[in-house]
Write a protein that holds these residues in place. Sequence first.
Motif, PDB file in Angstrom:
ATOM      1  N   MET A 151      86.666  54.492 -31.348  1.00 40.05           N
ATOM      2  CA  MET A 151      85.920  54.282 -32.589  1.00 40.05           C
ATOM      3  C   MET A 151      86.812  53.787 -33.717  1.00 40.05           C
ATOM      4  SD  MET A 151      83.376  57.593 -32.449  1.00 40.05           S
ATOM      5  CE  MET A 151      82.534  57.120 -33.950  1.00 40.05           C
ATOM      6  N   ALA A 152      88.129  53.770 -33.489  1.00 41.77           N
ATOM      7  CA  ALA A 152      89.048  53.238 -34.502  1.00 41.77           C
ATOM      8  C   ALA A 152      89.107  51.716 -34.478  1.00 41.77           C
ATOM      9  CB  ALA A 152      90.445  53.821 -34.310  1.00 41.77           C
ATOM     10  N   ALA A 153      88.536  51.087 -33.452  1.00 35.42           N
ATOM     11  CA  ALA A 153      88.536  49.621 -33.387  1.00 35.42           C
ATOM     12  C   ALA A 153      87.708  49.058 -34.541  1.00 35.42           C
ATOM     13  CB  ALA A 153      87.976  49.150 -32.053  1.00 35.42           C
ATOM     14  N   SER A 154      88.215  48.010 -35.160  1.00 40.85           N
ATOM     15  CA  SER A 154      87.495  47.414 -36.290  1.00 40.85           C
ATOM     16  C   SER A 154      87.584  45.903 -36.221  1.00 40.85           C
ATOM     17  CB  SER A 154      88.067  47.911 -37.628  1.00 40.85           C
ATOM     18  OG  SER A 154      89.384  47.441 -37.813  1.00 40.85           O
ATOM     19  N   LYS A 155      86.560  45.251 -36.775  1.00 39.57           N
ATOM     20  CA  LYS A 155      86.536  43.796 -36.913  1.00 39.57           C
ATOM     21  C   LYS A 155      86.314  43.466 -38.382  1.00 39.57           C
ATOM     22  CE  LYS A 155      82.808  41.677 -35.451  1.00 39.57           C
ATOM     23  NZ  LYS A 155      81.707  41.195 -34.600  1.00 39.57           N
ATOM     24  N   ARG A 156      86.781  42.295 -38.779  1.00 44.37           N
ATOM     25  CA  ARG A 156      86.711  41.921 -40.184  1.00 44.37           C
ATOM     26  C   ARG A 156      85.381  41.244 -40.490  1.00 44.37           C
ATOM     27  NH1 ARG A 156      91.369  39.697 -38.577  1.00 44.37           N
ATOM     28  NH2 ARG A 156      90.512  37.617 -38.920  1.00 44.37           N
ATOM     29  N   LEU A 157      84.740  41.756 -41.546  1.00 43.61           N
ATOM     30  CA  LEU A 157      83.557  41.099 -42.095  1.00 43.61           C
ATOM     31  C   LEU A 157      83.902  40.510 -43.454  1.00 43.61           C
ATOM     32  CD1 LEU A 157      80.705  43.676 -41.357  1.00 43.61           C
ATOM     33  CD2 LEU A 157      81.431  41.747 -39.964  1.00 43.61           C
ATOM     34  N   LYS A 158      83.371  39.349 -43.743  1.00 39.57           N
ATOM     35  CA  LYS A 158      83.544  38.739 -45.057  1.00 39.57           C
ATOM     36  C   LYS A 158      82.251  38.929 -45.840  1.00 39.57           C
ATOM     37  CE  LYS A 158      86.324  35.542 -45.931  1.00 39.57           C
ATOM     38  NZ  LYS A 158      87.147  34.321 -45.961  1.00 39.57           N
ATOM     39  N   LEU A 159      82.358  39.524 -47.022  1.00 37.48           N
ATOM     40  CA  LEU A 159      81.207  39.787 -47.879  1.00 37.48           C
ATOM     41  C   LEU A 159      81.161  38.727 -48.974  1.00 37.48           C
ATOM     42  CD1 LEU A 159      81.773  43.636 -48.249  1.00 37.48           C
ATOM     43  CD2 LEU A 159      80.478  42.436 -46.491  1.00 37.48           C
ATOM     44  N   VAL A 160      80.057  38.011 -49.066  1.00 33.31           N
ATOM     45  CA  VAL A 160      79.932  36.893 -49.999  1.00 33.31           C
ATOM     46  C   VAL A 160      78.606  37.036 -50.753  1.00 33.31           C
ATOM     47  CG1 VAL A 160      80.190  34.405 -50.261  1.00 33.31           C
ATOM     48  CG2 VAL A 160      81.065  35.515 -48.222  1.00 33.31           C
ATOM     49  N   LEU A 161      78.654  36.837 -52.088  1.00 32.72           N
ATOM     50  CA  LEU A 161      77.471  36.971 -52.937  1.00 32.72           C
ATOM     51  C   LEU A 161      77.051  35.608 -53.469  1.00 32.72           C
ATOM     52  CD1 LEU A 161      78.387  39.952 -52.823  1.00 32.72           C
ATOM     53  CD2 LEU A 161      77.731  40.153 -55.211  1.00 32.72           C
ATOM     54  N   PHE A 162      75.751  35.326 -53.384  1.00 34.83           N
ATOM     55  CA  PHE A 162      75.189  34.099 -53.921  1.00 34.83           C
ATOM     56  C   PHE A 162      73.957  34.439 -54.752  1.00 34.83           C
ATOM     57  CE2 PHE A 162      77.550  32.412 -50.327  1.00 34.83           C
ATOM     58  CZ  PHE A 162      78.084  31.246 -50.838  1.00 34.83           C
ATOM     59  N   GLY A 172      80.850  35.820 -56.955  1.00 30.44           N
ATOM     60  CA  GLY A 172      81.890  36.838 -56.847  1.00 30.44           C
ATOM     61  C   GLY A 172      82.959  36.401 -55.873  1.00 30.44           C
ATOM     62  N   VAL A 173      84.142  36.968 -56.010  1.00 34.19           N
ATOM     63  CA  VAL A 173      85.231  36.660 -55.085  1.00 34.19           C
ATOM     64  C   VAL A 173      84.893  37.278 -53.728  1.00 34.19           C
ATOM     65  CG1 VAL A 173      87.691  36.861 -54.649  1.00 34.19           C
ATOM     66  CG2 VAL A 173      86.854  36.721 -56.998  1.00 34.19           C
ATOM     67  N   PRO A 174      84.890  36.511 -52.638  1.00 36.48           N
ATOM     68  CA  PRO A 174      84.602  37.103 -51.319  1.00 36.48           C
ATOM     69  C   PRO A 174      85.573  38.244 -51.006  1.00 36.48           C
ATOM     70  CG  PRO A 174      84.535  34.711 -51.197  1.00 36.48           C
ATOM     71  CD  PRO A 174      85.074  35.041 -52.551  1.00 36.48           C
ATOM     72  N   ARG A 175      85.042  39.280 -50.380  1.00 34.06           N
ATOM     73  CA  ARG A 175      85.834  40.455 -50.024  1.00 34.06           C
ATOM     74  C   ARG A 175      85.828  40.632 -48.512  1.00 34.06           C
ATOM     75  NH1 ARG A 175      85.942  43.926 -54.551  1.00 34.06           N
ATOM     76  NH2 ARG A 175      86.059  42.607 -56.410  1.00 34.06           N
ATOM     77  N   ILE A 176      86.865  41.341 -48.022  1.00 39.03           N
ATOM     78  CA  ILE A 176      86.968  41.660 -46.607  1.00 39.03           C
ATOM     79  C   ILE A 176      86.643  43.135 -46.419  1.00 39.03           C
ATOM     80  CG2 ILE A 176      88.501  41.786 -44.605  1.00 39.03           C
ATOM     81  CD1 ILE A 176      87.759  38.975 -45.401  1.00 39.03           C
ATOM     82  N   LEU A 177      85.795  43.435 -45.435  1.00 36.89           N
ATOM     83  CA  LEU A 177      85.464  44.812 -45.095  1.00 36.89           C
ATOM     84  C   LEU A 177      85.772  45.027 -43.620  1.00 36.89           C
ATOM     85  CD1 LEU A 177      82.548  46.960 -46.231  1.00 36.89           C
ATOM     86  CD2 LEU A 177      82.851  46.699 -43.777  1.00 36.89           C
ATOM     87  N   HIS A 178      86.502  46.090 -43.306  1.00 32.94           N
ATOM     88  CA  HIS A 178      86.834  46.416 -41.919  1.00 32.94           C
ATOM     89  C   HIS A 178      85.716  47.280 -41.348  1.00 32.94           C
ATOM     90  CE1 HIS A 178      90.727  45.257 -43.631  1.00 32.94           C
ATOM     91  NE2 HIS A 178      91.021  44.865 -42.410  1.00 32.94           N
ATOM     92  N   PHE A 179      84.954  46.680 -40.441  1.00 31.65           N
ATOM     93  CA  PHE A 179      83.775  47.316 -39.873  1.00 31.65           C
ATOM     94  C   PHE A 179      84.165  47.991 -38.561  1.00 31.65           C
ATOM     95  CE2 PHE A 179      79.577  47.253 -37.737  1.00 31.65           C
ATOM     96  CZ  PHE A 179      78.827  47.859 -38.731  1.00 31.65           C
ATOM     97  N   LYS A 180      84.004  49.321 -38.506  1.00 31.51           N
ATOM     98  CA  LYS A 180      84.477  50.107 -37.360  1.00 31.51           C
ATOM     99  C   LYS A 180      83.370  50.315 -36.328  1.00 31.51           C
ATOM    100  CE  LYS A 180      88.114  52.706 -39.742  1.00 31.51           C
ATOM    101  NZ  LYS A 180      88.636  54.052 -40.051  1.00 31.51           N
ATOM    102  N   ASP A 181      83.823  50.554 -35.102  1.00 30.02           N
ATOM    103  CA  ASP A 181      82.902  50.837 -34.003  1.00 30.02           C
ATOM    104  C   ASP A 181      82.515  52.316 -34.049  1.00 30.02           C
ATOM    105  OD1 ASP A 181      81.392  50.770 -31.736  1.00 30.02           O
ATOM    106  OD2 ASP A 181      83.079  50.825 -30.353  1.00 30.02           O
ATOM    107  N   SER A 182      81.821  52.697 -35.110  1.00 34.92           N
ATOM    108  CA  SER A 182      81.467  54.103 -35.317  1.00 34.92           C
ATOM    109  C   SER A 182      79.972  54.336 -35.175  1.00 34.92           C
ATOM    110  CB  SER A 182      81.915  54.544 -36.714  1.00 34.92           C
ATOM    111  OG  SER A 182      81.240  53.783 -37.705  1.00 34.92           O
ATOM    112  N   TYR A 183      79.224  53.299 -34.807  1.00 39.32           N
ATOM    113  CA  TYR A 183      77.772  53.369 -34.654  1.00 39.32           C
ATOM    114  C   TYR A 183      77.042  53.621 -35.977  1.00 39.32           C
ATOM    115  CZ  TYR A 183      78.940  53.701 -29.729  1.00 39.32           C
ATOM    116  OH  TYR A 183      79.443  53.443 -28.489  1.00 39.32           O
ATOM    117  N   HIS A 184      77.732  53.503 -37.097  1.00 34.51           N
ATOM    118  CA  HIS A 184      77.094  53.708 -38.391  1.00 34.51           C
ATOM    119  C   HIS A 184      76.686  52.364 -38.988  1.00 34.51           C
ATOM    120  CE1 HIS A 184      77.702  57.992 -38.689  1.00 34.51           C
ATOM    121  NE2 HIS A 184      78.979  57.865 -38.407  1.00 34.51           N
ATOM    122  N   ASN A 185      75.539  52.341 -39.626  1.00 36.17           N
ATOM    123  CA  ASN A 185      75.015  51.118 -40.225  1.00 36.17           C
ATOM    124  C   ASN A 185      75.803  50.759 -41.483  1.00 36.17           C
ATOM    125  OD1 ASN A 185      73.112  51.285 -38.233  1.00 36.17           O
ATOM    126  ND2 ASN A 185      71.526  52.138 -39.553  1.00 36.17           N
TER     127      ASN A 185
END
Length: 826
Positions: free
Chosen positions: A571-582, A622-635
């Motif tokens: 569950m510590a595995a994570s992938k990068r998501l880019k958050l962008v606002l328009f 807004g400046v795009p941000r990076i969020l580390h999304f974990k394999d924790s089964y949480h939305n």
Amino acid sequence: MTRRGPRRSAQQSATVPIPVPGSSSDLLPHFLLEPEDVYIVKNKPVTLACKATPATQIYFKCNGEWVHQGDHIIQRSMNKTTGLPLMEVRIDISRQQVEKIFGLEEYWCQCVAWSTSGTTKSQKAYVRIAYLRKNFEQEPLAKEVSIEQGIVLPCRPPEGIPPAEVEWLHNEDLVDPALDPNFYITLEHSLVVKQARLVDTGNYTCVAKNIVARRRSSPAAVTVYVPGGWSTWSMWSVCGADCTHWRSRECSDPAPRNGGDECQGPELETRNCTSELCTHGTNGSEDVALYVGLIAVAVCLVLLLLVVTLVYCRKKEGLDSDVADSSILTAGFQPVSIKPTKADNSHLLTIQPDLSTTTMTYQGSLCPRQDGPSKFQIGNGHLLSPLGSGRHTLHHSSPSADPVDFVSRFSTQSFFRSLPRGGANMAYGTFNFLGGRLMIPNTGVSLLIPPDAIPRGKIYEIYLTLHKQEDVRLPLAGCQTLLSPIVSCGPPGVLLTRPVILAMDHCVEPNPETWSLRLKKQSCEGTWEDVLHLGEPVPSELFHCQLEPQACYIFTEQLGRFALVGESLSMAASKRLKLVLFAPTTCTGLEYDVRVYCLSDTRDALKEVVQVEKQMGGQLIGVPRILHFKDSYHNLRLSIHDVPSSLWKSKLLVSYQEIPFYHLWSGLQPYLHCTFTLERLSTSTCQLACKIWIWQVEGDGQSFNIDFNIAKDARFSDWLPPDNEAGSPALVGPSAFKIPFLIRQKIISSLDAPGARGADWRALAQKLHLDSHLSFFASKPSPTAMMLNLWEARHFPNGNLNQLAAAVAEVGKQDSSLFMVSEAEC
């Protein structure tokens, strides 16, 4: 991430009340009625009540703050049995009060009662907003099963408070395991049919319900079929005049039903009778005539065979003396691509075709052709292959001495029209042994074709395509996730003598303890196969991958369709998501939308969203941000805060929105987003200031501070990544490489051979931090060429040649016999 409780006015933020003596009893108060957990349905307020005796005062405390006494409903009486004072207090809780609480904590209240002898606290009662999402997390799927086979229909109901109860319908009739023991429902809400019966055929629907709503899944059609079975054989028939008898059976035990398979095998069986049962009806003279006739027929057949053999030999001798040119079979096929001179792609004519040879070979072992020998087709086969598959040796007549005529003639052939053209997600070009490069701008996707990768005397047209995930079906299982774009290069089966390098972005945080990474390639049958397991001790002979923090570089001698897929190991595995606002550039009405995109952190995903928003008239806010999304089964949750209530009103009915975990984790839905709709109270309001929070439950979070004028057309700002790949998507020959060709050849010839004191390609690998790939480089005829090719793929077009020259020079100092490559030379 900072979490805040509800704001209260100065009047509501009362200090701790002072007990007022009102009873002569010296007993501590005890509660006869304590507040209980309640749910708010829609917008109806709920009431909490508590009753205590003996009590002089009772106050409610909610989320650590005292409720103002003016909000209490108080009733005082006397306990007739004990004669002690009895006090009951009630308060109403509205939905707005509960929604002000943001974060993981819940809204709670408790009572505190006083008497002259002390105080007593009640238990905490939690107030929750009841809801039930619309979409099931997992719906049952249609099945076809054989009779008496077990069936499992999974169902994961929508998220809700309180949790939804699940029941199953069979053709709209309630499934009750108490009445039919052939059914039972698991703790995970799956419906299990122990042994399928014909009556179990029908539509099954999973129904989830709580105090708010009732949701129905899509019906799953279950078909219980009966495969056919043979009956026993009948008795053998009477022996006939032809000395045979027979027996039969029927496909009726049982007969096939509901699409079951028919019986396999013969329905009728015959065999010769024994000599005792066989009756002969011919006499001796008739037998002699029969044998004579058979001998005559055999002699005629032998004579006919001799005549045919003689005729064939004579024709073959005549053909050997005058063999026809095979070009008559392939006159319409030209597997080269040289376009006529145009102003916008004149660089393609920098290749001078080798006119000394007129045979072009495409070799492919993936998909053997099924056509007959007289049928020739050139069409778009699987993986955009312009020549299908198999091996095609194409001959054509001697070219014209005039290169311009040669180019014009070949540019009109149907081969070129067979390749897809145009589109922002495709690049193609014509290449020979000098090599070149294909790039899809602003996506991070490129294909490097090194010198001598294409055999001398051959000219190929090669394409590079970036696919949209919705156009390609990539099956994923378990915890697997797509970590890169899906990219095709081709045509598949083309003959290469050196590996080409395919570059593409990825969004994984590589760690061998948390990830198992695989390179997948689609076969000609359409199935995806694992061709490389990154990190395995046994390397692949055909594929190799250099994985870097943002991109991967794939060495391959087989063109085709590729994707990088990961399987989480913890569950510590994570992938990068880019958050962008328009948001819209202009606002003429009262409503204003803010769109929050949650993308895989790859340049191709961002490019696609930017193009969509430009068509919609959106601007980046807004400046795009990076969020580390974990394999924790949480939305992933998204909420908006601090909207000035005097100017704006949020039209969101819940405290936050959610994107389901599986939608984000799979990576197959690349442009997921949520919309926050705000309504301004006046058309003169132009300033918008608020906060948007995005977080994964028990995981990472990001916040955006928004403060801008909606009337000002900001357009796209410098927050977007710069365009570093401007220019032609196809570069041919020396213009495609940073290292001059002659300097490259000098480095290769000097470092390939083992040098004194280790001054060879291994030392250069150390200088370039490529030590982990020594076994792959050593397996190739020129290890130095492989390293230089990788350097070209990684550093084009902004590579620093001075640094490369310095690294080569340092290796040269270890052996005085080596040449010295100066920075000026590069």
